[in-house]
Motif scaffolding. Structure first.
Motif, short mmCIF file in Angstrom:
data_model
loop_
_atom_site.label_atom_id
_atom_site.label_comp_id
_atom_site.label_asym_id
_atom_site.label_seq_id
_atom_site.Cartn_x
_atom_site.Cartn_y
_atom_site.Cartn_z
N TYR A 64 -1.84 -41.48 -2.90
CA TYR A 64 -2.11 -41.14 -1.51
C TYR A 64 -0.82 -41.20 -0.72
O TYR A 64 -0.15 -42.23 -0.70
CB TYR A 64 -3.14 -42.11 -0.92
CG TYR A 64 -3.43 -41.85 0.54
CD1 TYR A 64 -4.21 -40.77 0.92
CD2 TYR A 64 -2.92 -42.67 1.53
CE1 TYR A 64 -4.49 -40.52 2.24
CE2 TYR A 64 -3.18 -42.42 2.87
CZ TYR A 64 -3.97 -41.35 3.21
OH TYR A 64 -4.22 -41.11 4.53
N ALA A 66 0.77 -41.47 2.74
CA ALA A 66 0.37 -41.88 4.08
C ALA A 66 0.95 -40.96 5.15
O ALA A 66 0.35 -40.79 6.21
CB ALA A 66 0.79 -43.32 4.33
N LYS A 69 -1.20 -37.85 4.72
CA LYS A 69 -2.61 -38.22 4.70
C LYS A 69 -3.41 -37.35 3.71
O LYS A 69 -4.48 -36.85 4.02
CB LYS A 69 -3.22 -38.14 6.09
CG LYS A 69 -2.58 -39.12 7.06
CD LYS A 69 -3.34 -39.21 8.34
CE LYS A 69 -2.78 -40.10 9.37
NZ LYS A 69 -1.69 -40.94 9.16
#
Length: 75
Positions: A64, A66, A69
Motif C-alpha cells: 500500500y 500511502a 493511497k
C-alpha cells in the motif's frame, strides 16, 4: 547495508475475519529491508517462517502506497 537502498517497512498481519478477536484488528511490526539483497519472495518467506499461517490459511502480500493511497502489488 547501503543506507540509500534500505527501507523501514511497517508490516500488518491480518487474520481470518471470522476467527479474529473483535478487539484486535491486526498484528503490526516493523522490519528493515535492504532492496539490493532482498527479493519479494525472500521477504514473504522470511515473514511466513517467523509468523506461520494457520491451518488452511494462505499468506497474501499487498503493498500500500500511502502517498498515492493505492495498492500497487498484490502477491
Amino acid at each position: 547495508m547501503d543506507p540509500k537502498s534500505t527501507y523501514w517497512l511497517e508490516i500488518k498481519l491480518l487474520g481470518n475475519t471470522k476467527k479474529v478477536r473483535k478487539d484486535v484488528h491486526c498484528f503490526c511490526f516493523d522490519k528493515v529491508v535492504d532492496s539490493d539483497t532482498t527479493t519479494l519472495k525472500d521477504l514473504v518467506d522470511e515473514i511466513t517462517n517467523q509468523y506461520p499461517p494457520g491451518y488452511l490459511e494462505i499468506a497474501n502480500v499487498q503493498y500500500y502506497d500511502a502517498d498515492f493511497k493505492t495498492v500497487l502489488v498484490q502477491v
